[in-house]
Design an enzyme around this catalytic site. Structure first.
Site, PDB file in Angstrom:
ATOM      1  N   LYS A  41      -9.166   5.901   1.155  1.00 41.04           N
ATOM      2  CA  LYS A  41      -9.233   4.646   0.350  1.00 41.04           C
ATOM      3  C   LYS A  41      -9.884   4.573  -0.967  1.00 41.04           C
ATOM      4  CE  LYS A  41      -7.374   1.881   3.614  1.00 41.04           C
ATOM      5  NZ  LYS A  41      -6.095   1.222   3.309  1.00 41.04           N
TER       6      LYS A  41
ATOM      7  N   TYR B 196     -11.622   8.157   6.632  1.00 47.31           N
ATOM      8  CA  TYR B 196     -10.914   6.603   5.953  1.00 47.31           C
ATOM      9  C   TYR B 196     -11.477   6.559   4.563  1.00 47.31           C
ATOM     10  CZ  TYR B 196      -9.792   1.781   6.267  1.00 47.31           C
ATOM     11  OH  TYR B 196      -9.365   0.667   6.166  1.00 47.31           O
TER      12      TYR B 196
ATOM     13  N   SER C  83      -7.358  -1.629   0.105  1.00 44.32           N
ATOM     14  CA  SER C  83      -8.208  -0.872   0.363  1.00 44.32           C
ATOM     15  C   SER C  83      -9.100  -1.128   1.436  1.00 44.32           C
ATOM     16  CB  SER C  83      -9.201  -0.432  -0.799  1.00 44.32           C
ATOM     17  OG  SER C  83      -9.991   0.593  -0.728  1.00 44.32           O
ATOM     18  N   SER C  84     -10.559  -1.184   1.283  1.00 45.39           N
ATOM     19  CA  SER C  84     -11.551  -1.394   2.437  1.00 45.39           C
ATOM     20  C   SER C  84     -12.926  -1.654   1.661  1.00 45.39           C
ATOM     21  CB  SER C  84     -11.584  -0.477   3.481  1.00 45.39           C
ATOM     22  OG  SER C  84     -12.525  -0.432   4.259  1.00 45.39           O
TER      23      SER C  84
HETATM   24  P1  NAP Z   1      -2.826  -2.926  11.709  1.00 50.06           P
HETATM   25  O1  NAP Z   1      -2.919  -4.260  12.392  1.00 50.06           O
HETATM   26  O2  NAP Z   1      -3.392  -1.818  12.301  1.00 50.06           O
HETATM   27  O3  NAP Z   1      -1.391  -2.855  11.383  1.00 50.06           O
HETATM   28  C1  NAP Z   1      -1.047  -1.322  10.820  1.00 50.06           C
HETATM   29  C2  NAP Z   1       0.419  -1.458  10.139  1.00 50.06           C
HETATM   30  O4  NAP Z   1       0.629  -0.446   9.424  1.00 50.06           O
HETATM   31  C3  NAP Z   1       1.433  -1.679  11.056  1.00 50.06           C
HETATM   32  O5  NAP Z   1       2.264  -2.281  10.496  1.00 50.06           O
HETATM   33  C4  NAP Z   1       1.814  -0.250  11.228  1.00 50.06           C
HETATM   34  O6  NAP Z   1       3.083  -0.315  11.482  1.00 50.06           O
HETATM   35  C5  NAP Z   1       1.665   0.244  10.051  1.00 50.06           C
HETATM   36  N1  NAP Z   1       1.611   1.567   9.779  1.00 50.06           N
HETATM   37  C6  NAP Z   1       0.365   2.417  10.296  1.00 50.06           C
HETATM   38  N2  NAP Z   1       0.679   3.756  10.237  1.00 50.06           N
HETATM   39  C7  NAP Z   1       1.826   3.677   9.561  1.00 50.06           C
HETATM   40  C8  NAP Z   1       2.579   4.845   9.059  1.00 50.06           C
HETATM   41  N3  NAP Z   1       2.158   6.354   9.226  1.00 50.06           N
HETATM   42  N4  NAP Z   1       3.580   4.718   8.518  1.00 50.06           N
HETATM   43  C9  NAP Z   1       4.108   3.530   8.255  1.00 50.06           C
HETATM   44  N5  NAP Z   1       3.609   2.250   8.771  1.00 50.06           N
HETATM   45  C10 NAP Z   1       2.332   2.428   9.353  1.00 50.06           C
HETATM   46  O7  NAP Z   1      -3.450  -2.935  10.254  1.00 50.06           O
HETATM   47  P2  NAP Z   1      -4.613  -4.008   9.735  1.00 50.06           P
HETATM   48  O8  NAP Z   1      -5.796  -3.812  10.305  1.00 50.06           O
HETATM   49  O9  NAP Z   1      -3.798  -5.275   9.174  1.00 50.06           O
HETATM   50  O10 NAP Z   1      -4.670  -3.294   8.321  1.00 50.06           O
HETATM   51  C11 NAP Z   1      -4.035  -3.459   7.031  1.00 50.06           C
HETATM   52  C12 NAP Z   1      -4.757  -2.851   5.953  1.00 50.06           C
HETATM   53  O11 NAP Z   1      -5.758  -3.180   5.688  1.00 50.06           O
HETATM   54  C13 NAP Z   1      -4.805  -1.303   6.026  1.00 50.06           C
HETATM   55  O12 NAP Z   1      -4.666  -0.608   4.569  1.00 50.06           O
HETATM   56  C14 NAP Z   1      -6.370  -1.278   6.377  1.00 50.06           C
HETATM   57  O13 NAP Z   1      -6.896   0.076   6.217  1.00 50.06           O
HETATM   58  C15 NAP Z   1      -7.003  -2.365   5.694  1.00 50.06           C
HETATM   59  N6  NAP Z   1      -8.118  -2.859   6.408  1.00 50.06           N
HETATM   60  C16 NAP Z   1      -8.237  -3.487   7.615  1.00 50.06           C
HETATM   61  C17 NAP Z   1      -9.400  -4.138   7.998  1.00 50.06           C
HETATM   62  C18 NAP Z   1      -9.716  -4.768   9.442  1.00 50.06           C
HETATM   63  O14 NAP Z   1     -10.606  -5.135   9.769  1.00 50.06           O
HETATM   64  N7  NAP Z   1      -8.678  -4.849   9.876  1.00 50.06           N
HETATM   65  C19 NAP Z   1     -10.691  -3.741   7.079  1.00 50.06           C
HETATM   66  C20 NAP Z   1     -10.637  -3.345   6.043  1.00 50.06           C
HETATM   67  C21 NAP Z   1      -9.515  -2.799   5.575  1.00 50.06           C
HETATM   68  P3  NAP Z   1       3.779  -0.035  13.365  1.00 50.06           P
HETATM   69  O15 NAP Z   1       3.188  -1.580  13.781  1.00 50.06           O
HETATM   70  O16 NAP Z   1       5.141  -0.015  13.399  1.00 50.06           O
HETATM   71  O17 NAP Z   1       2.820   0.944  13.682  1.00 50.06           O
END
Ligand code: NAP
Length: 255
Positions: free
Chosen positions: A166, A162, A148-149
């Site tokens: 979540k 968003y 989640s977040s």
């Molecule tokens: P990210 O770097 O943006 O990577 C997203 C991943 O999800 C990629 O592997 C992408 O695949 C895949 N994806 C996106 N849309 C998709 C779809 N429609 N169908 C299938 N795959 C899809 O993500 P992240 O920042 O590491 O975040 C990972 C998780 O942590 C998410 O749930 C996000 O909400 C949560 N989160 C992140 C943060 C942060 O600051 N980074 C903070 C709070 C929560 P492709 O590479 O093929 O596009």
């Protein structure tokens, strides 16, 4: 460390970011990992290569979540990959990590019905049906971790859509935790804060500094910081934790 030797996992969205770090961490602990991606085939293959270089086992599976047939297509690849390598489709660990994120958010006034449906389709509907599809494959002691977040605990109007998705995902944790407890399967939420996933926004000094200041530790998380928490929840040592919201924001919510 091989504390999860012989286990199998699906980590959605593990071509990059937190998902990749989670796939690498689980594989380092002995897990055979299905590395899922939507479009970034090369990045997913890079995750697999990283894992194999460390002596781990992984394979890539493609499916764009939020489209008709997405879950069926994903599990076709997962089951085939698992059967080829283990002779069985048993899936010990499901990490619902993939999500659509708009780093700068959308003002509530500007959210369209199409954006609303799309966000829910990817961030909430797909995880629900992924869990449903995984149910027959999950053994006693299985693990589900939903990413989640910290945003569900803060009021940030531009991130309302968003955060709503979540919030729905967190309900998935709560109710499936009760539903699956009789089978010894745990279901938990991990809530990251600002985590450097390689997005260019983290390279803009003023923005990076602002994001860092939100954590009690005054830094942005590395993807490994979150992956370590997910791996713990996936391990046998976490058998007594279910239905929990684990704050992995580095103290961002302390105020
Ligand atoms: P990210 O770097 O943006 O990577 C997203 C991943 O999800 C990629 O592997 C992408 O695949 C895949 N994806 C996106 N849309 C998709 C779809 N429609 N169908 C299938 N795959 C899809 O993500 P992240 O920042 O590491 O975040 C990972 C998780 O942590 C998410 O749930 C996000 O909400 C949560 N989160 C992140 C943060 C942060 O600051 N980074 C903070 C709070 C929560 P492709 O590479 O093929 O596009």
């Amino acid at each position: 460390m091989d504390r999860m030797n012989g286990k199998t996992a699906l980590v959605t969205g593990s071509s990059r970011g937190i998902g990749r770090a989670t796939a690498v961490k689980l594989a380092n602990e002995g897990v055979l990992v299905a590395v899922h991606y939507a479009e970034s085939r090369d990045a997913a293959e890079e995750t697999v290569t990283l894992i194999e270089k460390n002596g781990g086992r992984a394979f890539a599976v493609q499916a764009r979540l939020g489209t008709p047939g997405d879950v069926g297509e994903l599990f076709l690849g997962v089951e085939r990959g698992l059967r080829d390598r283990t002779g069985s489709p048993t899936l010990d660990i499901l990490v619902n990590n993939a999500a659509e994120v708009a780093p700068r958010g959308i003002a509530p006034e500007d959210v369209t019905p199409e954006q609303f449906d799309r966000s829910f389709a990817v961030n909430a509907k797909a995880p629900f049906f992924l869990v449903q599809r995984a149910l027959p494959l999950l053994p006693e002691g299985g693990r589900i971790v939903n990413i989640s977040s910290g945003m569900t605990r803060l009021a940030v109007p531009r991130q309302m859509l968003y955060a709503m998705t979540k919030g729905a995902l967190e309900q998935l944790t709560l109710h499936f935790a009760r539903h699956l407890a009789p089978r010894g399967i745990t279901v938990n939420t991990v809530a990251p804060g600002n985590t450097d996933n390689g997005n260019p926004v983290f390279r803009i000094p003023e923005v990076a500094e602002q994001l860092a200041q939100m954590s009690a530790f005054k830094r942005v998380a590395k993807t490994e910081d979150v992956a370590n928490v997910v791996a713990f929840l996936a391990s046998d040592e976490a058998a007594w934790i279910t239905g929990a919201y684990i704050d992995a924001t580095g103290g961002t919510l302390l105020g």
